[in-house]
Design a protein around this motif. Structure first.
Motif, PDB file in Angstrom:
ATOM      1  N   ARG A  57      39.750  23.357  47.144  1.00 46.47           N
ATOM      2  CA  ARG A  57      40.416  23.763  45.912  1.00 46.47           C
ATOM      3  C   ARG A  57      39.676  23.133  44.726  1.00 46.47           C
ATOM      4  NH1 ARG A  57      44.524  23.186  49.677  1.00 46.47           N
ATOM      5  NH2 ARG A  57      46.177  24.762  49.622  1.00 46.47           N
ATOM      6  N   LYS A  58      39.348  23.969  43.736  1.00 44.41           N
ATOM      7  CA  LYS A  58      38.715  23.499  42.502  1.00 44.41           C
ATOM      8  C   LYS A  58      39.449  24.118  41.312  1.00 44.41           C
ATOM      9  CE  LYS A  58      34.192  23.444  42.323  1.00 44.41           C
ATOM     10  NZ  LYS A  58      32.792  23.934  42.374  1.00 44.41           N
ATOM     11  N   ALA A  59      39.497  23.396  40.217  1.00 43.37           N
ATOM     12  CA  ALA A  59      40.248  23.896  39.056  1.00 43.37           C
ATOM     13  C   ALA A  59      39.541  23.498  37.761  1.00 43.37           C
ATOM     14  CB  ALA A  59      41.675  23.357  39.060  1.00 43.37           C
ATOM     15  N   LEU A  60      39.671  24.384  36.788  1.00 43.64           N
ATOM     16  CA  LEU A  60      39.144  24.150  35.444  1.00 43.64           C
ATOM     17  C   LEU A  60      40.272  24.393  34.443  1.00 43.64           C
ATOM     18  CD1 LEU A  60      37.012  23.791  33.218  1.00 43.64           C
ATOM     19  CD2 LEU A  60      36.368  26.198  33.557  1.00 43.64           C
ATOM     20  N   PHE A  61      40.575  23.387  33.618  1.00 34.96           N
ATOM     21  CA  PHE A  61      41.640  23.476  32.620  1.00 34.96           C
ATOM     22  C   PHE A  61      41.030  23.291  31.234  1.00 34.96           C
ATOM     23  CE2 PHE A  61      43.448  21.783  36.515  1.00 34.96           C
ATOM     24  CZ  PHE A  61      44.536  22.605  36.725  1.00 34.96           C
ATOM     25  N   ILE A  62      41.374  24.205  30.326  1.00 34.65           N
ATOM     26  CA  ILE A  62      40.865  24.152  28.954  1.00 34.65           C
ATOM     27  C   ILE A  62      42.049  24.227  27.995  1.00 34.65           C
ATOM     28  CG2 ILE A  62      39.378  25.268  27.246  1.00 34.65           C
ATOM     29  CD1 ILE A  62      37.893  26.554  29.646  1.00 34.65           C
ATOM     30  N   GLY A  63      42.158  23.242  27.131  1.00 39.09           N
ATOM     31  CA  GLY A  63      43.217  23.240  26.119  1.00 39.09           C
ATOM     32  C   GLY A  63      42.636  22.893  24.762  1.00 39.09           C
ATOM     33  N   ILE A  64      42.838  23.759  23.767  1.00 41.37           N
ATOM     34  CA  ILE A  64      42.212  23.578  22.462  1.00 41.37           C
ATOM     35  C   ILE A  64      43.259  23.644  21.359  1.00 41.37           C
ATOM     36  CG2 ILE A  64      40.298  24.273  20.988  1.00 41.37           C
ATOM     37  CD1 ILE A  64      39.183  25.915  23.267  1.00 41.37           C
ATOM     38  N   ASN A  65      43.430  22.550  20.658  1.00 43.73           N
ATOM     39  CA  ASN A  65      44.331  22.519  19.496  1.00 43.73           C
ATOM     40  C   ASN A  65      43.593  22.790  18.188  1.00 43.73           C
ATOM     41  OD1 ASN A  65      46.535  22.003  21.054  1.00 43.73           O
ATOM     42  ND2 ASN A  65      46.839  19.898  20.381  1.00 43.73           N
ATOM     43  N   TYR A  66      42.245  22.864  18.224  1.00 38.74           N
ATOM     44  CA  TYR A  66      41.422  23.081  17.018  1.00 38.74           C
ATOM     45  C   TYR A  66      41.732  22.018  15.970  1.00 38.74           C
ATOM     46  CZ  TYR A  66      41.057  27.487  19.495  1.00 38.74           C
ATOM     47  OH  TYR A  66      40.866  28.425  20.465  1.00 38.74           O
ATOM     48  N   LEU A  67      41.662  20.759  16.426  1.00 38.16           N
ATOM     49  CA  LEU A  67      42.014  19.630  15.569  1.00 38.16           C
ATOM     50  C   LEU A  67      41.113  19.587  14.343  1.00 38.16           C
ATOM     51  CD1 LEU A  67      42.433  16.968  18.391  1.00 38.16           C
ATOM     52  CD2 LEU A  67      44.243  18.215  17.214  1.00 38.16           C
ATOM     53  N   VAL A  99      38.053  19.778  36.432  1.00 40.63           N
ATOM     54  CA  VAL A  99      37.455  19.522  35.123  1.00 40.63           C
ATOM     55  C   VAL A  99      38.487  19.872  34.056  1.00 40.63           C
ATOM     56  CG1 VAL A  99      35.725  20.290  33.456  1.00 40.63           C
ATOM     57  CG2 VAL A  99      35.073  19.872  35.824  1.00 40.63           C
ATOM     58  N   ILE A 100      38.680  18.979  33.104  1.00 42.82           N
ATOM     59  CA  ILE A 100      39.587  19.213  31.980  1.00 42.82           C
ATOM     60  C   ILE A 100      38.784  19.091  30.686  1.00 42.82           C
ATOM     61  CG2 ILE A 100      41.668  18.460  30.774  1.00 42.82           C
ATOM     62  CD1 ILE A 100      42.729  17.356  33.370  1.00 42.82           C
ATOM     63  N   LEU A 101      38.799  20.147  29.880  1.00 42.30           N
ATOM     64  CA  LEU A 101      38.119  20.159  28.584  1.00 42.30           C
ATOM     65  C   LEU A 101      39.179  20.297  27.480  1.00 42.30           C
ATOM     66  CD1 LEU A 101      35.173  22.626  29.354  1.00 42.30           C
ATOM     67  CD2 LEU A 101      35.171  20.133  29.539  1.00 42.30           C
ATOM     68  N   THR A 102      39.325  19.265  26.660  1.00 42.71           N
ATOM     69  CA  THR A 102      40.261  19.304  25.531  1.00 42.71           C
ATOM     70  C   THR A 102      39.584  18.683  24.310  1.00 42.71           C
ATOM     71  OG1 THR A 102      41.247  17.176  26.186  1.00 42.71           O
ATOM     72  CG2 THR A 102      42.312  19.185  26.996  1.00 42.71           C
ATOM     73  N   LEU A 124      32.722  25.867  38.410  1.00 41.77           N
ATOM     74  CA  LEU A 124      33.917  26.264  39.140  1.00 41.77           C
ATOM     75  C   LEU A 124      33.591  27.149  40.336  1.00 41.77           C
ATOM     76  CD1 LEU A 124      37.045  26.271  39.236  1.00 41.77           C
ATOM     77  CD2 LEU A 124      36.981  28.315  37.784  1.00 41.77           C
ATOM     78  N   VAL A 125      32.669  28.076  40.168  1.00 39.65           N
ATOM     79  CA  VAL A 125      32.388  29.042  41.241  1.00 39.65           C
ATOM     80  C   VAL A 125      31.184  28.652  42.080  1.00 39.65           C
ATOM     81  CG1 VAL A 125      33.392  30.905  39.905  1.00 39.65           C
ATOM     82  CG2 VAL A 125      30.953  30.470  39.713  1.00 39.65           C
ATOM     83  N   LYS A 126      30.511  27.570  41.734  1.00 41.05           N
ATOM     84  CA  LYS A 126      29.319  27.168  42.477  1.00 41.05           C
ATOM     85  C   LYS A 126      29.688  26.780  43.916  1.00 41.05           C
ATOM     86  CE  LYS A 126      25.615  23.747  42.496  1.00 41.05           C
ATOM     87  NZ  LYS A 126      26.008  23.115  43.760  1.00 41.05           N
ATOM     88  N   ASN A 131      37.994  31.587  51.697  1.00 31.41           N
ATOM     89  CA  ASN A 131      39.190  30.757  51.851  1.00 31.41           C
ATOM     90  C   ASN A 131      39.250  29.603  50.842  1.00 31.41           C
ATOM     91  OD1 ASN A 131      40.441  32.213  53.928  1.00 31.41           O
ATOM     92  ND2 ASN A 131      39.177  31.183  55.476  1.00 31.41           N
ATOM     93  N   ASP A 132      38.233  29.458  49.998  1.00 30.57           N
ATOM     94  CA  ASP A 132      38.348  28.494  48.899  1.00 30.57           C
ATOM     95  C   ASP A 132      39.296  29.053  47.837  1.00 30.57           C
ATOM     96  OD1 ASP A 132      36.598  26.869  50.160  1.00 30.57           O
ATOM     97  OD2 ASP A 132      34.943  27.090  48.730  1.00 30.57           O
ATOM     98  N   SER A 133      39.969  28.144  47.138  1.00 33.27           N
ATOM     99  CA  SER A 133      40.908  28.536  46.090  1.00 33.27           C
ATOM    100  C   SER A 133      40.437  27.944  44.762  1.00 33.27           C
ATOM    101  CB  SER A 133      42.317  28.040  46.416  1.00 33.27           C
ATOM    102  OG  SER A 133      43.210  28.388  45.387  1.00 33.27           O
ATOM    103  N   LEU A 134      40.171  28.808  43.798  1.00 34.44           N
ATOM    104  CA  LEU A 134      39.696  28.393  42.485  1.00 34.44           C
ATOM    105  C   LEU A 134      40.749  28.738  41.431  1.00 34.44           C
ATOM    106  CD1 LEU A 134      36.074  29.867  42.747  1.00 34.44           C
ATOM    107  CD2 LEU A 134      36.923  27.677  43.618  1.00 34.44           C
ATOM    108  N   PHE A 135      40.921  27.852  40.480  1.00 36.77           N
ATOM    109  CA  PHE A 135      41.950  28.052  39.465  1.00 36.77           C
ATOM    110  C   PHE A 135      41.329  27.827  38.091  1.00 36.77           C
ATOM    111  CE2 PHE A 135      45.475  26.960  36.708  1.00 36.77           C
ATOM    112  CZ  PHE A 135      46.476  27.837  37.104  1.00 36.77           C
ATOM    113  N   PHE A 136      41.512  28.819  37.201  1.00 36.66           N
ATOM    114  CA  PHE A 136      41.009  28.726  35.825  1.00 36.66           C
ATOM    115  C   PHE A 136      42.196  28.847  34.880  1.00 36.66           C
ATOM    116  CE2 PHE A 136      39.814  30.851  31.873  1.00 36.66           C
ATOM    117  CZ  PHE A 136      38.764  30.067  31.422  1.00 36.66           C
ATOM    118  N   TYR A 137      42.321  27.881  33.953  1.00 36.09           N
ATOM    119  CA  TYR A 137      43.422  27.897  32.992  1.00 36.09           C
ATOM    120  C   TYR A 137      42.865  27.682  31.593  1.00 36.09           C
ATOM    121  CZ  TYR A 137      47.663  26.616  30.460  1.00 36.09           C
ATOM    122  OH  TYR A 137      48.683  26.569  29.549  1.00 36.09           O
ATOM    123  N   TYR A 138      43.346  28.520  30.657  1.00 38.35           N
ATOM    124  CA  TYR A 138      42.924  28.398  29.252  1.00 38.35           C
ATOM    125  C   TYR A 138      44.150  28.493  28.360  1.00 38.35           C
ATOM    126  CZ  TYR A 138      41.116  29.760  24.662  1.00 38.35           C
ATOM    127  OH  TYR A 138      40.857  29.835  23.317  1.00 38.35           O
TER     128      TYR A 138
END
Length: 815
Positions: A57-67, A99-102, A124-126, A131-138
Motif C-alpha cells: 500500500r502506498k499513498a500520496l496526500f496533498i493539501g494546499i491552503n495557499y498561505l 508522502v504528504i505535501l503541504t 506513487l506508481v513506480k 494487487n498493490d493498492s495506491l491512494f491519491f488524495y488532493y
C-alpha cells in the motif's frame, strides 16, 4: 484596442479562485459516509468492489491552503493530514510508504509545488505490481480549462500555479494510470474548490489501468508528428485527433528534451529527482538515457532548425494574411474564426514553439560545442520565438477569439517558465515574454478581479527583468501600462522609461494619456497638471493654478494617508528629478551639464553657460520640497527626502549644473529638518564616514537588515581586540525604484543590489526598521556628503548642520 468592460462576456477558462471551503473542525471519520466512494479501489466503469488488496500500500496526500496568497483556503492542510491518519489507523497504510505535501512545511521538497507534485505522482506508481493498492488524495483549488479538441479538462492548482501553471487531469492520467499493470488498484480522491460553487466539491475518480487505452478512428495524415527524434530522423507518427498528437509529443518528444536538459546541466539524474532523506521519493530514479554522438547532435540541430524555418515561414504568411484581412475589413465586422480553424492555428503555432524549444535545448546540451552555443544568439532565436511563435497568434486571436487567446497563453506559460530555468542565457528575454503574456491576458479579462490578478503577475515578471537590466526603458513602459489606474505610478514609470540610459522614445506619446487625465484626488490631479505644463511647454498661468492646489492639498494629503505616503513620496521625488532633466530630452540644459566630461568636468560648458532651466520644472521641485521639509519630525516624508538628496548630491558634484538649482533651494528648511532627525548614537560614525552606509560585501546577502554582532576577535601582542559594530542594511524600496536613473549612477556601490533574483515584491516591502532606523541614517549620510562637496551651500560641524554662505543668499522660494 479599447479595454473591454468587466461583464462583456464570460471567460471559457474558468479561474481557480473563489470562496473558501466550508469549515471542518473534526477529523474525518467513516469513509463510508461519502456517497459513491469505495476506498477499496474498483475497476473503472464497474461499480462492484473487488477483493481487498493483498499487496503493498502506498499513498500520496496533498493539501494546499495557499498561505500568503490572495485566494487562500483554510482547511485543506488539515484535510490531507486527517485523511492520512484515517488510512494509517483503519486501512493498513504505513507512514514510510506515504508522502504528504503541504504548504505549511519548511522543507522545500515537501512543498506542494508543481514539480514536487509531479515527482510524487511518479513515485506513487513506480514499481507497482498487481494487487498493490495506491491512494491519491488532493485538497485545494480546482478548475477546468478547454483543450485543443474542444473538451473541458479538469485541473488542480499547485501552490506555485500562478508562476508555472496548473496540472490537468490528462497529465495525471498519463502519469498515474497508463503506467500501471492490470490488477493494480488506484484510488484517487480530489476534494477541490471550484469557482462555480460556494463550497468545495468532493469527487472521486477511481481508475484502473485496463481502461487507459486510447480509442480512436483510423490515423489521419492531417495529424502527423513532424518532430525530429534524437537520431536525427523525423518521427512521422500519425494520429486521428490533434489531441492524440499533442499527447504523443508531450510523452515522447518532450521527455527526450528533458533528457537533454539533464545532460546540459550535468546533474546526476537520481539526485535531481531526489527529495530529502525523510521522503520516500528519494529512491525514485529517472529513466536512463543513451548518450548521443557528436554526429547525431549536429544532425539534430540541423534538422530541427530546418523544420523550424519551414514552420516559421508558414506562420509568418498566416499572420500577414490575417493582418491584411484586418486592414481590408471595416471596423467591427471582422469575421470570427471557426473552432476548427482556431484549433489548427493553435496547433501550428504550438508546433513552432516546440521546435524553438528543441533547437534551444539542443544548442545548450552538454554535447554542444562553443560555436553551437552561440547559434541561438547569432540567429536571434529569443526574438523570433516571441515574435513568430507567440506574439503573432496572440494578435490574430486578440480581436476574434479572446477566450482562445487565454487558452493559448495558459498553454505557453509553463513552457516559458521552463525556459527561464533551462536556458538561463536568455533569462531576461523569457521573463519579459512572461510579462507580455499576462498583459495579453489582461486584455481578454472580462472581470475586474481577473484583470487585477493578471496585471499583478505581469508586473512581477517585468520587475524581475528590470532589476537585471535597469537601464532598459522599454520595461518601464510595460510597467506603466500594468500600473493602471494608479496615475502617479504610471507617471513615474513613463518618465523613467524616457530618462534611463536606453530610453524608450515611444513613451513620449504614451505619457500624454496620463497627463491628460483628471484623477479624483485634488493633489494628484494638480501634480499631473503641473507635469503636463512642463512636458508640453504650455504657459505658466496654468502652472500657477496647479502649484496653488499642490500647496493647498499636499500637506493635508500626507497627514491623511500616513505610512502609505512613503511610496507616493519617492514617486513624486523621482518625477521631480525626471522633470528637471526634461523627460530625457537631448537638449535639456541640466542633462547636458551633468554629462561626464573628459576634463574640466566642473567648469561651465560654453554652449550651456547662458542656458536656463525650465521654470515650471524648477518651481515644482522647489515647492514640493519646501512643503515636505516643513513637516519636521514626520518619518513618512523621508522617502521623498531621501530621493531628493540623492539628486542634490549628484548636482553638487557638477557645479555648473548645481548653479541652475542651488540658488533657489530651501537650504534653511533642509537644515531645520536634518537637525531634528534622531538616530542611534552608535550610528554617528556611520553618518560621517565616506563609505556607503550599511553596505558590507561580506554580509550583503543576509536575509534581513541588522546590526551585526562585533564578536570577532584577534590577538595582537597578547591583547584581545574587539572589532567595532558593523552597521548593515539592505536596499530600501526607493533604492529599487531609483535603480537605473542617471542621477544614481555614482550613488549605489557595486554589489548593492545582490538580491536581484529574489521575488520582486519583496524589494518594495516597507519594514518598521527601515522607516524608523535605517532611512534616517541614510538621509543624514547624504546630507553630510552634500556638505563636503557644496560647503558654501550647507555646512556640517560637530554633529550639526547649518546654512552656508551662498545658501544664506539663496532665494529659497522660486517665484
Amino acid at each position: 484596442m479599447a479595454q473591454k468592460s468587466w461583464d462583456e462576456e464570460a471567460l471559457q477558462l474558468q479561474p481557480p479562485w473563489g470562496e473558501e471551503f466550508p469549515s471542518k473542525k473534526s477529523r474525518i471519520t467513516p469513509l463510508t459516509g461519502l456517497a459513491a466512494v469505495n476506498f477499496n479501489a474498483y475497476v473503472h466503469g464497474n461499480y462492484r468492489a473487488p477483493p481487498a488488496p493483498t499487496g503493498r500500500r502506498k499513498a500520496l496526500f496533498i493539501g494546499i491552503n495557499y498561505l500568503g496568497q490572495v485566494r487562500h483556503l483554510k482547511n485543506c492542510i488539515n484535510d490531507a493530514k486527517n485523511m492520512s491518519l484515517h488510512l494509517f489507523e483503519n486501512y493498513g497504510y504505513k507512514r514510510e510508504d506515504t508522502v504528504i505535501l503541504t504548504d505549511d512545511l519548511h522543507n522545500p521538497m515537501s512543498q506542494p509545488t508543481k514539480q514536487n507534485i509531479l515527482t510524487a505522482m511518479h513515485w506513487l506508481v513506480k514499481d507497482a505490481m498487481p494487487n498493490d493498492s495506491l491512494f491519491f488524495y488532493y485538497s485545494g483549488h480546482g478548475g477546468q480549462t478547454k483543450v485543443l479538441d474542444g473538451r473541458y479538462n479538469a485541473a488542480i492548482y499547485p501552490v506555485d500555479s500562478h508562476e508555472v501553471g496548473h496540472i490537468v487531469s490528462d497529465e495525471m492520467h498519463r502519469i498515474m494510470v497508463t503506467a500501471l499493470y492490470p490488477g493494480v488498484k488506484l484510488t484517487t480522491l480530489v476534494y477541490s474548490h471550484h469557482p462555480s460553487s460556494n463550497s468545495g466539491s468532493c469527487s472521486a475518480e477511481l481508475l484502473n489501468s485496463q481502461a487507459s487505452q486510447l480509442r480512436g478512428a483510423l490515423p489521419s495524415k492531417h495529424n502527423k508528428c513532424k518532430r525530429i527524434m534524437l537520431s536525427g530522423k523525423r518521427c512521422n507518427a500519425e494520429f486521428s485527433r490533434i489531441y492524440d498528437l499533442r499527447r504523443h509529443e508531450d510523452t515522447i518528444h518532450n521527455a527526450a528534451r528533458k533528457i537533454l536538459r539533464c545532460q546540459n546541466r550535468n546533474i546526476d539524474t537520481k539526485q535531481e529527482m531526489a527529495p530529502p532523506t525523510v521522503n520516500p521519493l528519494k529512491d525514485m530514479p529517472m529513466a536512463g538515457h543513451r548518450p548521443i554522438s557528436r554526429e547525431e547532435h549536429v544532425t539534430l540541430i540541423k534538422e530541427t532548425y530546418s523544420s523550424l524555418v519551414i514552420h516559421e515561414n508558414k506562420c509568418i504568411k498566416e499572420y500577414e494574411r490575417h493582418t491584411q484581412l484586418r486592414k481590408d475589413t471595416p471596423p467591427g465586422s471582422l469575421p470570427e474564426l471557426k473552432d476548427n480553424e482556431c484549433r489548427d492555428l493553435i496547433a501550428r503555432y504550438k508546433s513552432l514553439l516546440d521546435m524553438h524549444v528543441d533547437f534551444l535545448m539542443a544548442c545548450h546540451s552538454r554535447y554542444a560545442t562553443p560555436k553551437m552555443r552561440l547559434l541561438p544568439l547569432e540567429y536571434k532565436m529569443p526574438g523570433r520565438l516571441w515574435r513568430h511563435a507567440i506574439h503573432s497568434l496572440l494578435e490574430i486571436l486578440r480581436d476574434s477569439l479572446p477566450t482562445a487567446q487565454v487558452d493559448f497563453i495558459d498553454m505557453v506559460h509553463p513552457i516559458m517558465t521552463d525556459l527561464v530555468e533551462q536556458v538561463p542565457e536568455f533569462k531576461n528575454n523569457w521573463t519579459e515574454c512572461l510579462g507580455d503574456l499576462f498583459r495579453y491576458r489582461m486584455s481578454a479579462a472580462t472581470f475586474r478581479d481577473d484583470w487585477v490578478d493578471d496585471a499583478g503577475t505581469a508586473r512581477q515578471w517585468y520587475l524581475k527583468t528590470a532589476t537585471q537590466i535597469p537601464e532598459t526603458g522599454r520595461l518601464y513602459h510595460h510597467l506603466a501600462v500594468v500600473a493602471r489606474p494608479d496615475e502617479l505610478q504610471q507617471l513615474y514609470y513613463y518618465g523613467k522609461s524616457l530618462t534611463v540610459a536606453k530610453p524608450f522614445t515611444a513613451a513620449r506619446k504614451s505619457i500624454m494619456t496620463v497627463l491628460n487625465r483628471s484623477p479624483d484626488l485634488p493633489v494628484i490631479r494638480a501634480i499631473l497638471r503641473s507635469h503636463a505644463v512642463i512636458f508640453k511647454g504650455t504657459p505658466l498661468d496654468t502652472d500657477n493654478e496647479a502649484l496653488g492646489e499642490i500647496e493647498s492639498n499636499l500637506d493635508r494629503h500626507i497627514a491623511n494617508i500616513t505610512k502609505d505616503y512613503l511610496v507616493e513620496g519617492y514617486c513624486i521625488a523621482i518625477c521631480n528629478g525626471i522633470a528637471l532633466l526634461g523627460y530625457g530630452a537631448l537638449d535639456n540644459p541640466l542633462a547636458l551639464l551633468l554629462k561626464p566630461q573628459s576634463s574640466n568636468q566642473g567648469t561651465l560648458m560654453p554652449e550651456a553657460s547662458s542656458t536656463t532651466l525650465s521654470t515650471a520644472a524648477l518651481r515644482l521641485f522647489i515647492k514640493t520640497t519646501q512643503i515636505h521639509l516643513l513637516r519636521i519630525g514626520d518619518m513618512n516624508i523621508l522617502s521623498f527626502l531621501h530621493v531628493t538628496l540623492v539628486f542634490v548630491r549628484h548636482l553638487s558634484y557638477h557645479p555648473s549644473a548645481a548653479s541652475l538649482v542651488f540658488p533657489y533651494f530651501p537650504w534653511d528648511s533642509l537644515v531645520d529638518a536634518l537637525n531634528a532627525l534622531n538616530v542611534v548614537p552608535s550610528t554617528h560614525e556611520v553618518i560621517e564616514s565616506p563609505a556607503f552606509p550599511g553596505f558590507n560585501s561580506d554580509l550583503s546577502r543576509l536575509d534581513t537588515p541588522q546590526l551585526t554582532d562585533g564578536a570577532q576577535q584577534h590577538i595582537e601582542g597578547g591583547n584581545e581586540a574587539i572589532e567595532p559594530l558593523k552597521y548593515t542594511t539592505h536596499p530600501f524600496p526607493e533604492d529599487w525604484a531609483m535603480q537605473g536613473l542617471p542621477f544614481t549612477l555614482e550613488y549605489f556601490p557595486e554589489g548593492w543590489f545582490v538580491e536581484r533574483n529574489a521575488d520582486p515584491s519583496a524589494h518594495y516591502l516597507e519594514t518598521e526598521t527601515i522607516s524608523s532606523q535605517h532611512r534616517p541614517v541614510r538621509v543624514l549620510w547624504l546630507a553630510v556628503a552634500i556638505s563636503r562637496s557644496a560647503e558654501e551651500w550647507m555646512a556640517y560641524r560637530g554633529g550639526c548642520f547649518s546654512v552656508g554662505e551662498k545658501g544664506k543668499r539663496g532665494l529659497c522660494h522660486y517665484n
